[in-house]
Design an enzyme around this catalytic site. Structure first.
Site, PDB file in Angstrom:
ATOM      1  N   LYS A 235       4.474   0.946   9.784  1.00 19.16           N
ATOM      2  CA  LYS A 235       4.611   2.171   9.010  1.00 19.16           C
ATOM      3  C   LYS A 235       4.109   3.377   9.794  1.00 19.16           C
ATOM      4  CE  LYS A 235       3.207   0.185   5.020  1.00 19.16           C
ATOM      5  NZ  LYS A 235       2.658   0.084   3.666  1.00 19.16           N
TER       6      LYS A 235
ATOM      7  N   ARG B  53       5.198 -12.454   9.735  1.00 16.15           N
ATOM      8  CA  ARG B  53       5.907 -11.240   9.342  1.00 16.15           C
ATOM      9  C   ARG B  53       7.237 -11.154  10.083  1.00 16.15           C
ATOM     10  NH1 ARG B  53       3.775  -6.027   9.525  1.00 16.15           N
ATOM     11  NH2 ARG B  53       1.935  -6.809   8.484  1.00 16.15           N
TER      12      ARG B  53
ATOM     13  N   GLU C 231       0.878  -1.163   0.000  1.00 11.74           N
ATOM     14  CA  GLU C 231       0.000   0.000   0.000  1.00 11.74           C
ATOM     15  C   GLU C 231       0.918   1.216   0.000  1.00 11.74           C
ATOM     16  OE1 GLU C 231      -2.719   0.127   3.317  1.00 11.74           O
ATOM     17  OE2 GLU C 231      -3.431   2.091   2.658  1.00 11.74           O
TER      18      GLU C 231
HETATM   19  P1  ATP Z   1       2.801  -2.121   8.107  1.00 11.21           P
HETATM   20  O1  ATP Z   1       2.110  -2.995   9.084  1.00 11.21           O
HETATM   21  O2  ATP Z   1       4.251  -1.913   8.378  1.00 11.21           O
HETATM   22  O3  ATP Z   1       2.093  -0.840   7.847  1.00 11.21           O
HETATM   23  P2  ATP Z   1       1.605  -3.388   5.877  1.00 11.21           P
HETATM   24  O4  ATP Z   1       1.426  -4.837   5.960  1.00 11.21           O
HETATM   25  O5  ATP Z   1       0.407  -2.564   6.101  1.00 11.21           O
HETATM   26  O6  ATP Z   1       2.834  -2.950   6.768  1.00 11.21           O
HETATM   27  P3  ATP Z   1       1.749  -3.296   3.042  1.00 11.21           P
HETATM   28  O7  ATP Z   1       2.152  -2.177   2.195  1.00 11.21           O
HETATM   29  O8  ATP Z   1       0.331  -3.695   3.050  1.00 11.21           O
HETATM   30  O9  ATP Z   1       2.225  -2.961   4.510  1.00 11.21           O
HETATM   31  O10 ATP Z   1       2.675  -4.563   2.775  1.00 11.21           O
HETATM   32  C1  ATP Z   1       2.988  -5.033   1.499  1.00 11.21           C
HETATM   33  C2  ATP Z   1       3.407  -6.461   1.600  1.00 11.21           C
HETATM   34  O11 ATP Z   1       4.514  -6.592   2.470  1.00 11.21           O
HETATM   35  C3  ATP Z   1       2.292  -7.313   2.157  1.00 11.21           C
HETATM   36  O12 ATP Z   1       2.199  -8.483   1.378  1.00 11.21           O
HETATM   37  C4  ATP Z   1       2.731  -7.602   3.543  1.00 11.21           C
HETATM   38  O13 ATP Z   1       2.272  -8.845   3.931  1.00 11.21           O
HETATM   39  C5  ATP Z   1       4.247  -7.559   3.449  1.00 11.21           C
HETATM   40  N1  ATP Z   1       4.826  -7.152   4.723  1.00 11.21           N
HETATM   41  C6  ATP Z   1       4.599  -6.027   5.405  1.00 11.21           C
HETATM   42  N2  ATP Z   1       5.274  -6.005   6.563  1.00 11.21           N
HETATM   43  C7  ATP Z   1       5.982  -7.160   6.612  1.00 11.21           C
HETATM   44  C8  ATP Z   1       6.869  -7.755   7.558  1.00 11.21           C
HETATM   45  N3  ATP Z   1       7.189  -7.142   8.693  1.00 11.21           N
HETATM   46  N4  ATP Z   1       7.393  -8.963   7.256  1.00 11.21           N
HETATM   47  C9  ATP Z   1       7.092  -9.585   6.125  1.00 11.21           C
HETATM   48  N5  ATP Z   1       6.259  -9.088   5.197  1.00 11.21           N
HETATM   49  C10 ATP Z   1       5.691  -7.898   5.430  1.00 11.21           C
HETATM   50 MG    MG Z   2      -1.268  -3.460   4.798  1.00 15.23          MG
END
Ligand code: ATP
Ligand code: MG
Length: 567
Positions: free
Chosen positions: A278, A268, A43
């Protein structure tokens, strides 16, 4: 030559992780004609971090391994939080990590029309309805996991009325928050996501791609699975928190009647001494606790890049930690180990003195300059040698000298000898102190001309070898010594009444003026060096032609493993 081969073999015999097992099974059974097609779906609401790097390496790594494809898709369904700046940075970071989406760059917003059509299908089947309740009313009537939810009074609107209202929502007839489209599933389900979830909300907000074309936006849950379906993704790999969303995604796909990707969840990445959400990273930037998203202390990919991490070290880290099905927390020293291992092979050595004290070699001729020869990288002969000027006055590290040393101190002390790397053995004769402060101003030594490095007679052994630079030829350089951003292993577990911000490390940045040998002159931005006996350093982009700035990537040894952990 032994080492790399061993490593290759290790790679080959590494057992399959559970995702690879699933994929190999699907390939064997001809599922989706044995295609492998993954995607990385960020995102665009922030910069990518090391957790994302893991997901990128996993998705692109799998398609590489199984001769498949990986899409980059921006899940841009929330115009309120998303920005073009983030889109650009994400593309830069994925490329920098060494991956290529070729011509498959997509945006969930490309599918808004199609998603709207899917919603209409659900309405026509009596599986979705327009609900006039407020957000609060909806959340109040959802119940709890043990108490069923209450039906919306609008749940039994006719298909015609729903079609009409949904079209008018799209046409902009209603204000934000006045109506939503909801799925009609099961208010008694123990899975809260199945209790008539919201599919569309009204948001009169400009979108970074679709402009003002839409004033209704699909919820992430209604867009994500269908986007995977539209792109004919075979294996939708996501993090564990989406496991409970899976029945909902399956329900959408089934009711709409479209191609079904297979969702696989993995744990994760969490890492010690940092935060990964984030929201928190954005807070650190906004509140000025760091200098920006690319502050070298940030766990962001651009922060790691600026710090001096290489894509290879990050890919190697991702490969080493593997994939797990349970949440865990990885020690940041593993990441540091990976960069040390990589830079040891590729970084040229330099002599740099970070806390200089002057040495005067009394029996060395006043004007003499000798060109010493130093090996650029003992791990890589092809890197050759360089010249290093030696003069009567040099600098060494202040803590390489002790006036009254303990027995085990093998560095310089009155009456003791040390070798100056690539030069001579010197002996300390006496020191000159500032009469007021008592601080040592000069250490007077003599050198033994028969001990010149590389000469046959130079084999005389002394216990300590020090790095040094010539006073006359040293280049003054700013060096930024970074340390961990937090003093607590898991700042997300702040004790009551505190937040992660209470655990910021007040000493996470120290700036010193170092004296570096003249070979540093030609250093380019992001070029990496090993400062002998100290650590790995990378040229920061704040450098100018006159003033070089170095970032410490990592010290040579894991100094933290010796320090008691701060709880
Ligand atoms: P955050 O919780 O940091 O805001 P998010 O999951 O909302 O992260 P996205 O932009 O939706 O962020 O993530 C894009 C991809 O990266 C998704 O497929 C998510 O599963 C993966 N991802 C995000 N954070 C991690 C992590 N800490 N470890 C592994 N994969 C991750
Ligand atoms: Mg997300």
């Amino acid at each position: 030559m032994e080492e790399p081969r061993k490593k290759e073999e290790e790679k080959i015999i590494r057992s399959l992780n559970f995702i690879e097992e699933i994929i190999e099974n699907d390939i064997r059974n001809g599922v989706n004609d044995s295609r492998v097609h993954t995607r990385f779906p960020p995102e665009p609401n922030g910069y990518l971090h090391i957790g994302h790097a893991k997901s990128i390496c996993l998705n692109f790594g799998l398609s590489k391994k199984y001769n498949g494809k990986t899409n980059l898709r921006f899940d841009d369904t929330n115009p309120v939080k998303e920005e073009v700046e983030y889109v650009d940075s994400i593309m830069e970071d994925v490329k920098w990590l060494g991956f290529d989406w070729e011509d498959r760059l997509f945006y969930a917003s490309d599918y808004f029309e199609q998603l709207y059509g899917y919603a209409v299908i659900l309405i026509r089947k009596g599986k979705a309805f327009v609900c006039d309740m407020t957000a609060e009313e909806i959340s109040e009537t959802r119940g709890t996991p043990t108490r069923p939810g209450k039906e919306s009074p609008f749940r039994h609107r006719s298909v015609e009325e729903n079609i009409d209202l949904f079209a008018r929502m799209r046409a902009g007839e209603f204000p934000d928050g006045s109506r939503v489209l909801r799925a009609k599933i099961d208010l008694t389900s123990p899975n809260m996501h199945m209790r008539d979830p919201v599919l569309y909300r009204i948001l009169h907000t400009h979108h970074h791609r679709t402009g003002n074309q839409w004033c209704i936006y699909p919820m992430y849950d209604f867009a994500h699975g269908q986007s995977d379906s539209i792109e004919r993704i075979t294996h939708s790999i996501c993090t564990l928190e989406f496991e409970v969303h899976r029945p909902l995604y399956d329900w959408f796909i089934h009711e709409i009647g479209i191609y079904a990707p297979r969702q696989i969840e993995f744990a994760r990445l969490n890492m010690t001494y940092t935060v990964m959400s984030k929201r928190k990273l954005l807070e650190l930037v906004r509140d000025g606790n760091v200098t920006g998203w690319d502050d070298p202390r940030m766990p962001t990919i651009c922060g790691l890049r600026r710090r001096g991490y290489t894509p290879e070290s990050i890919r190697n880290f991702a490969e080493t930690i593997g994939v797990a099905k349970r949440d865990n927390i990885i020690d940041v020293s593993l990441l540091e180990f990976c960069i040390r291992e990589d830079l040891n092979k590729r970084a040229n050595r330099l002599m740099a003195v970070l806390d200089p004290v002057k040495i005067v070699i009394d029996n060395y001729p006043e004007e003499l300059v000798e060109e010493m020869e130093a090996v650029n990288n003992p791990e890589d002969e092809t890197k050759g040698k360089r010249k290093l000027p030696f003069t009567k006055t040099i600098f060494i590290e202040r803590d390489d000298f002790m006036e009254d040393p303990p027995n085990k101190f093998f560095r310089l002390a009155p009456g003791r000898e040390v070798r100056l790397k690539a030069a001579y053995i010197i002996k300390c004769e006496h020191v000159v102190k500032d009469p007021k402060t008592g601080e040592i101003e000069e250490i007077h030594c003599t050198y033994d001309p028969l001990t010149k490095s590389g000469m046959p007679e130079s084999n005389r052994k002394v216990k300590g070898t020090l790095h040094w630079v010539s006073e006359k030829y040293a280049i003054k350089t700013e060096v930024r010594l970074y340390d961990r951003l937090f003093v607590m292993e898991n700042p997300d577990e702040a004790e009551e009444g505190k937040t992660y911000l209470d655990y910021l490390n007040p000493d996470s940045l120290k700036i010193v003026t170092a004296m570096i040998e003249p070979a540093v002159k030609n250093a380019q931005i992001l070029e990496k060096y090993q400062f002998e006996r100290i650590g790995y350093f990378s040229v920061d982009h704040d450098s100018t032609a006159q003033n070089l700035v170095f970032n410490r990537v990592v010290s040579l040894k894991d100094s933290w493993s010796k320090v008691e952990k701060v709880k």
